[in-house]
Design an enzyme around this catalytic site. Sequence first.
Site, PDB file in Angstrom:
ATOM      1  N   HIS A  72       0.843  -1.201   0.000  1.00  0.00           N
ATOM      2  CA  HIS A  72       0.000   0.000   0.000  1.00  0.00           C
ATOM      3  C   HIS A  72       0.878   1.252   0.000  1.00  0.00           C
ATOM      4  O   HIS A  72       1.793   1.358   0.812  1.00  0.00           O
ATOM      5  CB  HIS A  72      -0.881   0.034   1.262  1.00  0.00           C
ATOM      6  CG  HIS A  72      -2.034  -0.919   1.214  1.00  0.00           C
ATOM      7  ND1 HIS A  72      -2.987  -0.977   2.203  1.00  0.00           N
ATOM      8  CD2 HIS A  72      -2.406  -1.842   0.283  1.00  0.00           C
ATOM      9  CE1 HIS A  72      -3.888  -1.898   1.891  1.00  0.00           C
ATOM     10  NE2 HIS A  72      -3.550  -2.446   0.734  1.00  0.00           N
ATOM     11  N   TYR A 201     -10.359   4.831   6.049  1.00  0.00           N
ATOM     12  CA  TYR A 201     -10.810   5.207   7.394  1.00  0.00           C
ATOM     13  C   TYR A 201     -11.912   6.248   7.224  1.00  0.00           C
ATOM     14  O   TYR A 201     -11.661   7.323   6.668  1.00  0.00           O
ATOM     15  CB  TYR A 201      -9.670   5.821   8.207  1.00  0.00           C
ATOM     16  CG  TYR A 201      -8.559   4.853   8.549  1.00  0.00           C
ATOM     17  CD1 TYR A 201      -7.494   4.648   7.673  1.00  0.00           C
ATOM     18  CD2 TYR A 201      -8.562   4.155   9.746  1.00  0.00           C
ATOM     19  CE1 TYR A 201      -6.470   3.760   7.985  1.00  0.00           C
ATOM     20  CE2 TYR A 201      -7.540   3.273  10.073  1.00  0.00           C
ATOM     21  CZ  TYR A 201      -6.501   3.073   9.189  1.00  0.00           C
ATOM     22  OH  TYR A 201      -5.488   2.188   9.496  1.00  0.00           O
ATOM     23  N   PRO A 293      -7.382  -0.718  17.691  1.00  0.00           N
ATOM     24  CA  PRO A 293      -6.924  -1.170  16.366  1.00  0.00           C
ATOM     25  C   PRO A 293      -6.782  -0.059  15.322  1.00  0.00           C
ATOM     26  O   PRO A 293      -6.151  -0.286  14.285  1.00  0.00           O
ATOM     27  CB  PRO A 293      -8.005  -2.171  15.949  1.00  0.00           C
ATOM     28  CG  PRO A 293      -9.200  -1.841  16.782  1.00  0.00           C
ATOM     29  CD  PRO A 293      -8.694  -1.272  18.054  1.00  0.00           C
ATOM     30  N   LYS A 297      -1.496  -0.769  14.821  1.00  0.00           N
ATOM     31  CA  LYS A 297      -0.154  -0.750  15.406  1.00  0.00           C
ATOM     32  C   LYS A 297       0.158  -1.952  16.313  1.00  0.00           C
ATOM     33  O   LYS A 297       1.319  -2.174  16.675  1.00  0.00           O
ATOM     34  CB  LYS A 297       0.057   0.542  16.215  1.00  0.00           C
ATOM     35  CG  LYS A 297       0.204   1.773  15.358  1.00  0.00           C
ATOM     36  CD  LYS A 297       1.486   1.738  14.558  1.00  0.00           C
ATOM     37  CE  LYS A 297       1.563   2.791  13.484  1.00  0.00           C
ATOM     38  NZ  LYS A 297       2.137   2.311  12.232  1.00  0.00           N
ATOM     39  N   TYR A 385       2.056   6.241  10.305  1.00  0.00           N
ATOM     40  CA  TYR A 385       1.385   5.083   9.709  1.00  0.00           C
ATOM     41  C   TYR A 385       2.401   4.059   9.195  1.00  0.00           C
ATOM     42  O   TYR A 385       2.230   2.851   9.403  1.00  0.00           O
ATOM     43  CB  TYR A 385       0.469   5.556   8.572  1.00  0.00           C
ATOM     44  CG  TYR A 385      -0.431   4.492   8.012  1.00  0.00           C
ATOM     45  CD1 TYR A 385      -1.427   3.909   8.799  1.00  0.00           C
ATOM     46  CD2 TYR A 385      -0.307   4.074   6.688  1.00  0.00           C
ATOM     47  CE1 TYR A 385      -2.259   2.932   8.284  1.00  0.00           C
ATOM     48  CE2 TYR A 385      -1.144   3.105   6.159  1.00  0.00           C
ATOM     49  CZ  TYR A 385      -2.120   2.534   6.956  1.00  0.00           C
ATOM     50  OH  TYR A 385      -2.945   1.570   6.446  1.00  0.00           O
TER      51      TYR A 385
HETATM   52  C1  PHB Z   1      -7.361  -4.815   9.484  1.00  0.00           C
HETATM   53  O1  PHB Z   1      -6.968  -5.113   8.366  1.00  0.00           O
HETATM   54  O2  PHB Z   1      -7.946  -5.633  10.206  1.00  0.00           O
HETATM   55  C2  PHB Z   1      -7.103  -3.422   9.959  1.00  0.00           C
HETATM   56  C3  PHB Z   1      -6.476  -2.527   9.131  1.00  0.00           C
HETATM   57  C4  PHB Z   1      -6.228  -1.242   9.557  1.00  0.00           C
HETATM   58  C5  PHB Z   1      -6.621  -0.862  10.817  1.00  0.00           C
HETATM   59  C6  PHB Z   1      -7.245  -1.768  11.668  1.00  0.00           C
HETATM   60  C7  PHB Z   1      -7.501  -3.059  11.230  1.00  0.00           C
HETATM   61  O3  PHB Z   1      -6.371   0.388  11.232  1.00  0.00           O
END
Ligand code: PHB
Length: 395
Positions: A72, A201, A293, A297, A385
Amino acid sequence: MRTQVAIIGAGPSGLLLGQLLHKAGIDNVIIERQSPDYVLGRIRAGILEQIMVDLLHEAGVGERVAKEGTVHHSIELVYKNTRHPIDVTGLTNGKVVTAYGQTEITRDLMDARQAAGLPTVYEAANVSIHGFDGAKPSVRYEIDGQTHELACDFIAGCDGFHGVCRATVQDSITEYEKVYPFGWVGLLADVPPVSPHAVVYANSERGFGLCSMRSLTRSRYYVQCPIDDKVEQWSDDRFWDELRRRLDPAMAEAIVTGPSIEKSIAPLRSFVAEPMRFGRLFLAGDAAHIVPPTGAKGLNLAASDVKYLSTAFIEHYAEKSDAGIDHYSQRALARVWRAERFSWWLTSLMHRFPDTGGFGQKVQEAELEYLVNSEAMSRSLAENYVGLPLDFGQR
Ligand code: PHB
Ligand code: APR
């Protein structure tokens, strides 16, 4: 039985540590409470910082993540039902993250451990740790009602948030905790991800939404839900409808839905235990800290703990230096708190809290607008990130 490092817990922290120590010629035994299938059944996040990918290569298990992981270069922020890409790679001198599930990492590490013939005791009951204040630590556990003892030089507590290691030193730690007043419903489905090259997000008046993936044919989506909701209240249809309403119209239209293959509700928590070393006992990963989550991290922090800890043990045995051991707690905690801050900030910015109200929503939207239009703030998001360097802030 005797070993150099006794590792409690065969999650990603314990397995990765075991593999790195083995590569350096250091004997280790892993003691795990559950069966291998149980460990592999847990669904967790899957966005890897380069530090984690590099460690997997160092541990000799990088082949599959290199082949099957999806790189990504950006993330997508949605607010007021409008999508805004953030060019993470452009803002961080070429850095990327890799989408590759934690379950797959665990499987790769388990396979490598088995292939190397390294000892792992699964389904160990009543695990207890002893003597780590002195020079002769040991681990006791039961198999089929029979007690066994493992003598060692060091104990690595990689046994997760509910493990025995932190509990044993409960009286010597300071805990810092924040529990968030909502949860996430997560749904896994074998459908192509709506955004295969960036995690999405979404901030919305209805609450947070997230689009992620495990592969180009398996998607992972989440929506914020009330803390007391039960998973039975979330039919697949209700989940998909709610997710769509939190995204921008084009993405809502493009999303491919399908039957869930897993669906669960997780609470959100920030937690840190200090210190992370007690004589010859060292905590690593979820045993010492939890992040919400948002920002993915958790696994990456486990990886940096393991990097600091394996380096410390290697210095101890190969160079007869205890500098790394003496600095482990301070070094690991410095990185932990940076990730705690980032995860707390992103959680606060993207979720609807009980007291958010109209004012709070407008302030979040103003901050998001500042974020996507300010190079300085976009860069701050991007560099966190992709993961701050392991020696960040050290002179
Ligand atoms: C996930 O792929 O489960 C995932 C990805 C990004 C996040 C939280 C969970 O910020
Ligand atoms: N004795 C032996 N093993 C134990 C005990 C015990 N008393 N208690 C727990 N365990 C085992 C658990 O069964 C589990 O397999 O320790 C392991 C801990 O694994 P995780 O919870 O996965 O923790 P960790 O390896 O630190 O992984 C880091 O990153 O994405 C995040 O939270 C996510 O699990 C993830 C974490």
